[in-house]
Design a protein around this motif. Sequence first.
Motif, PDB file in Angstrom:
ATOM      1  N   ALA A 173       3.380  -2.689   3.861  1.00  0.00           N
ATOM      2  CA  ALA A 173       4.172  -1.836   5.052  1.00  0.00           C
ATOM      3  C   ALA A 173       2.513  -1.302   5.667  1.00  0.00           C
ATOM      4  CB  ALA A 173       4.867  -0.542   4.428  1.00  0.00           C
ATOM      5  N   SER A 174       2.843  -1.188   6.412  1.00  0.00           N
ATOM      6  CA  SER A 174       1.753   0.150   7.154  1.00  0.00           C
ATOM      7  C   SER A 174       2.208   1.697   7.736  1.00  0.00           C
ATOM      8  CB  SER A 174       1.474  -0.110   8.659  1.00  0.00           C
ATOM      9  OG  SER A 174       2.363  -0.213   9.590  1.00  0.00           O
ATOM     10  N   GLU A 175       1.235   2.753   7.694  1.00  0.00           N
ATOM     11  CA  GLU A 175       1.402   4.008   7.536  1.00  0.00           C
ATOM     12  C   GLU A 175       2.322   4.390   8.775  1.00  0.00           C
ATOM     13  OE1 GLU A 175       1.546   7.768   7.284  1.00  0.00           O
ATOM     14  OE2 GLU A 175       0.218   6.840   6.400  1.00  0.00           O
ATOM     15  N   CYS A 176       3.552   4.844   8.334  1.00  0.00           N
ATOM     16  CA  CYS A 176       4.958   5.173   9.213  1.00  0.00           C
ATOM     17  C   CYS A 176       4.569   6.109  10.153  1.00  0.00           C
ATOM     18  CB  CYS A 176       5.763   4.180   8.549  1.00  0.00           C
ATOM     19  SG  CYS A 176       6.557   5.314   7.050  1.00  0.00           S
ATOM     20  N   SER A 177       4.207   7.457   9.623  1.00  0.00           N
ATOM     21  CA  SER A 177       3.969   8.882  10.409  1.00  0.00           C
ATOM     22  C   SER A 177       3.710   9.164  11.625  1.00  0.00           C
ATOM     23  CB  SER A 177       2.835   9.451   8.953  1.00  0.00           C
ATOM     24  OG  SER A 177       2.065   9.359   8.923  1.00  0.00           O
ATOM     25  N   GLY A 178       2.352   8.035  11.573  1.00  0.00           N
ATOM     26  CA  GLY A 178       2.364   8.260  13.573  1.00  0.00           C
ATOM     27  C   GLY A 178       0.628   8.601  13.328  1.00  0.00           C
ATOM     28  N   SER A 179       0.450   9.694  12.147  1.00  0.00           N
ATOM     29  CA  SER A 179      -0.655   9.902  11.973  1.00  0.00           C
ATOM     30  C   SER A 179      -1.639   9.407  12.153  1.00  0.00           C
ATOM     31  CB  SER A 179      -0.489  11.411  10.534  1.00  0.00           C
ATOM     32  OG  SER A 179      -0.981  10.770   9.654  1.00  0.00           O
ATOM     33  N   GLN A 180      -2.805   9.922  12.757  1.00  0.00           N
ATOM     34  CA  GLN A 180      -4.268   9.160  12.988  1.00  0.00           C
ATOM     35  C   GLN A 180      -5.505   9.586  11.195  1.00  0.00           C
ATOM     36  OE1 GLN A 180      -5.015   6.123  15.169  1.00  0.00           O
ATOM     37  NE2 GLN A 180      -2.919   6.083  15.489  1.00  0.00           N
ATOM     38  N   GLU A 181      -5.175  10.718  11.224  1.00  0.00           N
ATOM     39  CA  GLU A 181      -6.048  11.155  10.101  1.00  0.00           C
ATOM     40  C   GLU A 181      -6.133  10.815   8.942  1.00  0.00           C
ATOM     41  OE1 GLU A 181      -2.782  14.468  10.235  1.00  0.00           O
ATOM     42  OE2 GLU A 181      -3.864  12.978  11.965  1.00  0.00           O
ATOM     43  N   CYS A 182      -4.665   9.659   8.637  1.00  0.00           N
ATOM     44  CA  CYS A 182      -4.883   8.774   7.362  1.00  0.00           C
ATOM     45  C   CYS A 182      -6.004   7.483   7.089  1.00  0.00           C
ATOM     46  CB  CYS A 182      -3.384   8.430   7.480  1.00  0.00           C
ATOM     47  SG  CYS A 182      -2.011   9.943   6.955  1.00  0.00           S
ATOM     48  N   ILE A 183      -6.328   7.966   6.238  1.00  0.00           N
ATOM     49  CA  ILE A 183      -7.380   7.114   6.056  1.00  0.00           C
ATOM     50  C   ILE A 183      -6.962   5.680   5.628  1.00  0.00           C
ATOM     51  CG2 ILE A 183      -9.641   6.478   3.991  1.00  0.00           C
ATOM     52  CD1 ILE A 183      -9.545   9.559   3.744  1.00  0.00           C
ATOM     53  N   ALA A 184      -6.385   5.545   4.739  1.00  0.00           N
ATOM     54  CA  ALA A 184      -5.618   4.359   4.388  1.00  0.00           C
ATOM     55  C   ALA A 184      -4.093   3.797   5.123  1.00  0.00           C
ATOM     56  CB  ALA A 184      -5.099   4.246   2.949  1.00  0.00           C
ATOM     57  N   ASP A 185      -3.761   2.885   6.041  1.00  0.00           N
ATOM     58  CA  ASP A 185      -2.961   2.552   6.847  1.00  0.00           C
ATOM     59  C   ASP A 185      -2.622   1.265   6.591  1.00  0.00           C
ATOM     60  OD1 ASP A 185      -4.723   0.697   7.232  1.00  0.00           O
ATOM     61  OD2 ASP A 185      -5.099   1.113   9.409  1.00  0.00           O
ATOM     62  N   LEU A 186      -2.364   0.642   5.540  1.00  0.00           N
ATOM     63  CA  LEU A 186      -1.864  -1.009   4.957  1.00  0.00           C
ATOM     64  C   LEU A 186      -1.370  -0.638   3.384  1.00  0.00           C
ATOM     65  CD1 LEU A 186      -0.509  -3.301   5.512  1.00  0.00           C
ATOM     66  CD2 LEU A 186      -2.847  -4.235   5.913  1.00  0.00           C
ATOM     67  N   ALA A 254      19.370   1.658 -11.316  1.00  0.00           N
ATOM     68  CA  ALA A 254      19.841   1.283 -13.039  1.00  0.00           C
ATOM     69  C   ALA A 254      19.864  -0.674 -12.639  1.00  0.00           C
ATOM     70  CB  ALA A 254      21.864   1.327 -12.586  1.00  0.00           C
ATOM     71  N   ARG A 255      19.593  -1.233 -11.746  1.00  0.00           N
ATOM     72  CA  ARG A 255      18.832  -2.458 -11.221  1.00  0.00           C
ATOM     73  C   ARG A 255      17.827  -2.653 -10.888  1.00  0.00           C
ATOM     74  NH1 ARG A 255      23.492  -5.697 -12.299  1.00  0.00           N
ATOM     75  NH2 ARG A 255      22.384  -7.914 -11.782  1.00  0.00           N
ATOM     76  N   TRP A 256      17.635  -4.177 -10.391  1.00  0.00           N
ATOM     77  CA  TRP A 256      16.317  -4.006  -9.427  1.00  0.00           C
ATOM     78  C   TRP A 256      16.782  -3.110  -7.665  1.00  0.00           C
ATOM     79  CZ3 TRP A 256      13.295  -8.607 -11.901  1.00  0.00           C
ATOM     80  CH2 TRP A 256      12.332  -8.032 -10.635  1.00  0.00           C
ATOM     81  N   ILE A 257      15.968  -2.896  -7.633  1.00  0.00           N
ATOM     82  CA  ILE A 257      15.717  -2.080  -6.237  1.00  0.00           C
ATOM     83  C   ILE A 257      15.120  -3.426  -4.938  1.00  0.00           C
ATOM     84  CG2 ILE A 257      14.774  -0.919  -4.890  1.00  0.00           C
ATOM     85  CD1 ILE A 257      13.692   0.983  -6.681  1.00  0.00           C
ATOM     86  N   TYR A 258      15.775  -3.513  -4.164  1.00  0.00           N
ATOM     87  CA  TYR A 258      15.291  -4.295  -2.956  1.00  0.00           C
ATOM     88  C   TYR A 258      15.475  -4.100  -2.075  1.00  0.00           C
ATOM     89  CZ  TYR A 258      17.567  -9.155  -4.796  1.00  0.00           C
ATOM     90  OH  TYR A 258      17.436 -10.162  -5.819  1.00  0.00           O
ATOM     91  N   SER A 259      15.478  -3.216  -1.340  1.00  0.00           N
ATOM     92  CA  SER A 259      14.727  -2.584   0.099  1.00  0.00           C
ATOM     93  C   SER A 259      14.351  -0.986   0.128  1.00  0.00           C
ATOM     94  CB  SER A 259      15.697  -2.786   0.868  1.00  0.00           C
ATOM     95  OG  SER A 259      15.349  -2.280   2.165  1.00  0.00           O
ATOM     96  N   LEU A 260      13.653  -0.452   0.223  1.00  0.00           N
ATOM     97  CA  LEU A 260      12.902   0.578   0.862  1.00  0.00           C
ATOM     98  C   LEU A 260      12.897   0.941   1.796  1.00  0.00           C
ATOM     99  CD1 LEU A 260      10.584   2.241  -1.752  1.00  0.00           C
ATOM    100  CD2 LEU A 260      12.505   2.299  -1.958  1.00  0.00           C
ATOM    101  N   ASP A 261      12.881   2.013   2.540  1.00  0.00           N
ATOM    102  CA  ASP A 261      13.099   2.685   3.886  1.00  0.00           C
ATOM    103  C   ASP A 261      12.740   4.295   4.686  1.00  0.00           C
ATOM    104  OD1 ASP A 261      12.058   1.914   6.609  1.00  0.00           O
ATOM    105  OD2 ASP A 261      14.528   2.303   7.413  1.00  0.00           O
ATOM    106  N   ILE A 262      11.774   4.429   4.801  1.00  0.00           N
ATOM    107  CA  ILE A 262      11.193   5.992   5.633  1.00  0.00           C
ATOM    108  C   ILE A 262      11.884   6.044   6.941  1.00  0.00           C
ATOM    109  CG2 ILE A 262       9.240   8.103   5.274  1.00  0.00           C
ATOM    110  CD1 ILE A 262       8.525   7.049   2.841  1.00  0.00           C
ATOM    111  N   ALA A 263      12.137   7.611   7.449  1.00  0.00           N
ATOM    112  CA  ALA A 263      12.878   8.232   8.465  1.00  0.00           C
ATOM    113  C   ALA A 263      10.804   8.371   8.458  1.00  0.00           C
ATOM    114  CB  ALA A 263      14.013   8.576   8.748  1.00  0.00           C
ATOM    115  N   PRO A 264       9.890   8.424   9.434  1.00  0.00           N
ATOM    116  CA  PRO A 264       9.259   8.773   9.501  1.00  0.00           C
ATOM    117  C   PRO A 264       8.676  10.416   9.870  1.00  0.00           C
ATOM    118  CG  PRO A 264       8.747   7.509  11.226  1.00  0.00           C
ATOM    119  CD  PRO A 264      10.027   7.267  10.342  1.00  0.00           C
ATOM    120  N   PHE A 265       9.392  10.832  10.640  1.00  0.00           N
ATOM    121  CA  PHE A 265       9.808  12.210  11.717  1.00  0.00           C
ATOM    122  C   PHE A 265      10.520  12.918  10.852  1.00  0.00           C
ATOM    123  CE2 PHE A 265      10.747   9.146  15.566  1.00  0.00           C
ATOM    124  CZ  PHE A 265       9.115   9.198  15.439  1.00  0.00           C
TER     125      PHE A 265
END
Length: 336
Positions: A173-186, A254-265
């Motif tokens: 995943a890459s940085e999804c908040s759109g902020s350029q000041e984040c040092i880490a982006d992947l 309780a079981r295996w996680i198959y998916s995560l997602d973030i709404a950046p705004f």
Amino acid sequence: MYHKEKSIQIKNSASSLYNNLGVLRIAPRRLTYFTVVHANVVNMVSASWDGLNYSHRQLQSKEPNVATSTSLIMQAAFCALPSRDLLVVTSQKGIQMYESDGSIMVYWHALDTPETSTAQAVFARGITAVWENYICVGVSSGVILVFDVPSKGSNITLSEVLEEHKESITDMASECSGSQECIADLVSADDGGNLCVWKSGEEFQLLNKIPGFDMSCSSVKLWKGTVVAGYGTGQIRLYEAVTGILHAEVNAHARWIYSLDIAPFSGLLLSAAEDSLVRVWHLTLTPETNSVEVAHLHNECVTDTQICGAKFCDGDGYAFAVTGYDLSEIIRYTQS
């Protein structure tokens, strides 16, 4: 908080793969594209926002000079770059990149297959767009391929190979908040649960390695300098990307996680697992104390379904969609 909308029918059922749902919102045309992988086919649906019009397309896993390929597809994901959107499809044979509507294949990259047969399968999995012009794809050997993508045309080049992981890449995943000041982006994750945090550029730099604990990290996200990782234990862990400090650990499923997602705004986090539950959380960052708080907001039980994909349909988290193993539909939920 959310209520169920009319489902979208698809041509084939969803394979039991991590992160088996792709979503791309085409605002100017008031359309949303969805992709679901079934064996060696990508089912693609273009849906109008009013829910009245649908069009279907199927993409086969392709190989040069082969009429029909039985190569299993591992993942299909949309990569939104500032200048263009591409659909990236990974399989046991290679990596295909299409125009976002699936109409034209613009690039094919074959995977190196060992000349002698080994017990280890060869495949590509884990796809993300990074910064302005890179698409990164993970490989079963643990390497990450970095492709330099021009603003148009098919002159895509393999610009770098990152060799840090020792086990198969599961997700990136890459940085999804759109902020350029984040040092880490992947951020990249592997079958052993190890996480690597990178800074992109002409040469990618490894900033931090967060060790795993012998449990696969199946899905990972990066938001405002925080790594959000979902594991086979059903736990979600939140780390500060650059230092690797553990902010929070949530026994989410309780079981295996198959998916995560973030709404950046909005900072909403979606988690979906084998336990038939989709959960919505809210993340709050407090810069003064450098802490992250996680609040549980909503539960949705998709009865008798092994969920294998869940994604927000917009940057605010107003709507989300879900797929399940052996299910020939995409289930949608919107905020009430």
